[in-house]
Design a protein around this motif. Structure first.
Motif, short mmCIF file in Angstrom:
data_model
loop_
_atom_site.label_atom_id
_atom_site.label_comp_id
_atom_site.label_asym_id
_atom_site.label_seq_id
_atom_site.Cartn_x
_atom_site.Cartn_y
_atom_site.Cartn_z
N TYR A 267 -3.38 -3.43 3.51
CA TYR A 267 -1.61 -3.21 3.01
C TYR A 267 -1.39 -4.08 1.90
CZ TYR A 267 -2.10 -1.76 8.09
OH TYR A 267 -2.52 -1.34 9.28
N TYR B 119 -0.78 -0.80 -5.63
CA TYR B 119 -1.91 -1.65 -4.63
C TYR B 119 -3.21 -1.90 -5.47
CZ TYR B 119 -5.51 -2.16 -0.89
OH TYR B 119 -6.39 -2.70 -0.02
N TRP C 112 1.96 -7.63 7.51
CA TRP C 112 1.16 -6.80 6.81
C TRP C 112 0.52 -7.76 5.85
CZ3 TRP C 112 2.50 -6.50 1.77
CH2 TRP C 112 4.09 -6.66 1.46
N GLN D 256 1.96 -4.12 11.36
CA GLN D 256 3.18 -3.79 10.61
C GLN D 256 4.16 -4.88 10.10
OE1 GLN D 256 4.37 -0.75 13.68
NE2 GLN D 256 4.94 0.23 12.04
N HIS E 94 0.78 -1.18 0.01
CA HIS E 94 -0.08 0.01 -0.12
C HIS E 94 0.75 1.45 -0.05
CE1 HIS E 94 0.98 0.24 4.22
NE2 HIS E 94 0.33 1.10 4.46
#
Length: 384
Positions: A199, A118, A193, A190, A94
């Protein structure tokens, strides 16, 4: 077929200035890029790294072996550094588009990991934006377009050794949950993802995009219709991206069907890529390929071996012919060598913004088809 010395010339190192590189995103792929650049010391010098997680920066510095690397947590600060010629972007999907836009506007050459964007709107926008910066190289990390093995297979297809190709089978399977260890629960999204739709494009973007891109390149084509299905069928662990997918691409103008699948629940096939034509089949791995001629083709090859250029065919016990015998480097090495050449000569990379956009559209339409339970059609606006 290309002879070995011609292949070597096609992929030979081209002289030029060493490129100062900033790496944005130092997870597994970013560290892999840094490691590969160490094998090309006359071509690249990593001078700065950027990641939002401190431990990723520490890991990247250890891999680099450099004590004077600039370490940043904000990519915008890295882009302000005028000593940096190019950036390598290996962030979650993303973030590909906004960072690439900022990098081009900052006057940096860009090596952007796949999938290029994305979604489709970002792909179209990046194609338009890149036209404003014709002197900047934007290369997308579909490295099959650079490896001698896949280059040879493309050449065989174009010269008719497979005859009329009608079926393509590809898989990228594993028996694993695809998760990374998380040192702190607050870092779950994070680090993992790829598990979350905000993401990631999931298995199709992260894995099958490579094979889809090769088909686009090798046959100079794109699909006309895309239908997919899948689900979170194995790991009920809160993930949003699917762990079991199957996508069928119809290349109507080529009279060809492509089947692309991936599961996290069985590792038997692992990586599988087969191209089936009226004269024979090519079975591809990452660094190996075998040609299985049909009966009539095998008889013809007994007279002249056009596959390897040898005077006598070296048959495998299963009736196949090895396509390329020499030991190969990792595909990223060839891709980075070509990036260096493109930056220094201004030539268009084989994996560029237009080809990257085409494959990004394939990926996004496949994911849309699965979610919306409908066949997706190619539109003229996707012809970049």
């Amino acid at each position: 077929m290309l002879l070995h010395n011609e292949m070597a010339q096609a992929f030979s190192h081209v002289g030029g200035k060493r490129i100062n590189v900033g790496v944005i995103g130092t997870g597994d792929r970013g560290k892999g890029l840094i490691d590969t650049m160490k094998e090309l010391p006359n071509s690249f010098k990593v001078t700065a790294i950027c990641d939002v997680m401190d431990f990723r920066l520490r890991e990247a510095q250890e891999i680099s072996g450099l004590s004077n690397l600039k370490q940043l947590t904000d990519y915008r600060k890295l882009l302000k550094d005028k000593s940096i010629d190019a950036v390598f972007i290996a962030t979650p999907l993303h973030l590909h588009y906004p960072i690439t836009v900022a990098a081009l506007e900052a006057g940096k050459h860009v090596y952007l990991e796949k999938t290029m964007t994305y979604n489709i709107d970002e792909a179209k926008s990046l194609v338009s934006l890149s036209k404003k910066y014709p002197k900047l190289t934007l290369q997308v990390g579909h490295q099959y377009r650079y490896t001698p093995l896949y280059y040879r297979v493309k050449d065989m297809i174009q010269k008719g050794y497979l005859g009329k190709v009608t079926q393509i089978e590809s898989r990228w399977d594993r028996n694993w949950n695809w998760r990374r260890p998380v040192p702190d629960p607050s870092l779950e999204r994070q680090i993992n993802w790829r598990m979350y739709q905000e993401y990631s494009g999931g298995l199709i973007a992260e894995l099958l995009s490579h094979q889809m891109d090769f088909v686009n390149w090798a046959f100079d084509t794109h699909p006309d219709e895309i239908f997919g299905t899948g689900g979170v069928d194995i790991y009920k662990d809160g993930r949003e991206t699917l762990d079991n997918v199957q996508v069928m691409l119809r290349y109507a103008k080529d009279n060809m069907i492509g089947n692309f699948g991936a599961t996290c629940g069985n590792a038997k096939d692992g990586y599988l890529f087969r191209l089936k034509g009226t004269k024979g089949t090519i079975s591809l791995l990452m660094d190996d390929a075998i040609f299985y001629p049909e009966k009539q083709t095998a008889a013809e090859l007994e007279t002249v071996d056009g596959v390897t250029g040898a005077t006598k065919i070296a048959w495998n016990s299963d009736g196949g012919i090895p396509i390329l015998k020499e030991k190969l480097k990792d595909g990223t090495w060839y891709a980075l060598e070509d990036f260096h050449k493109s930056v220094n000569t201004g030539q268009l990379p084989a994996s560029n913004v237009a080809t990257g956009a085409t494959t990004a559209v394939c990926v996004h339409l496949a994911n849309q088809s699965i979610v919306q339970h409908e066949i997706k059609s190619w539109k003229p606006e996707y012809n970049f």
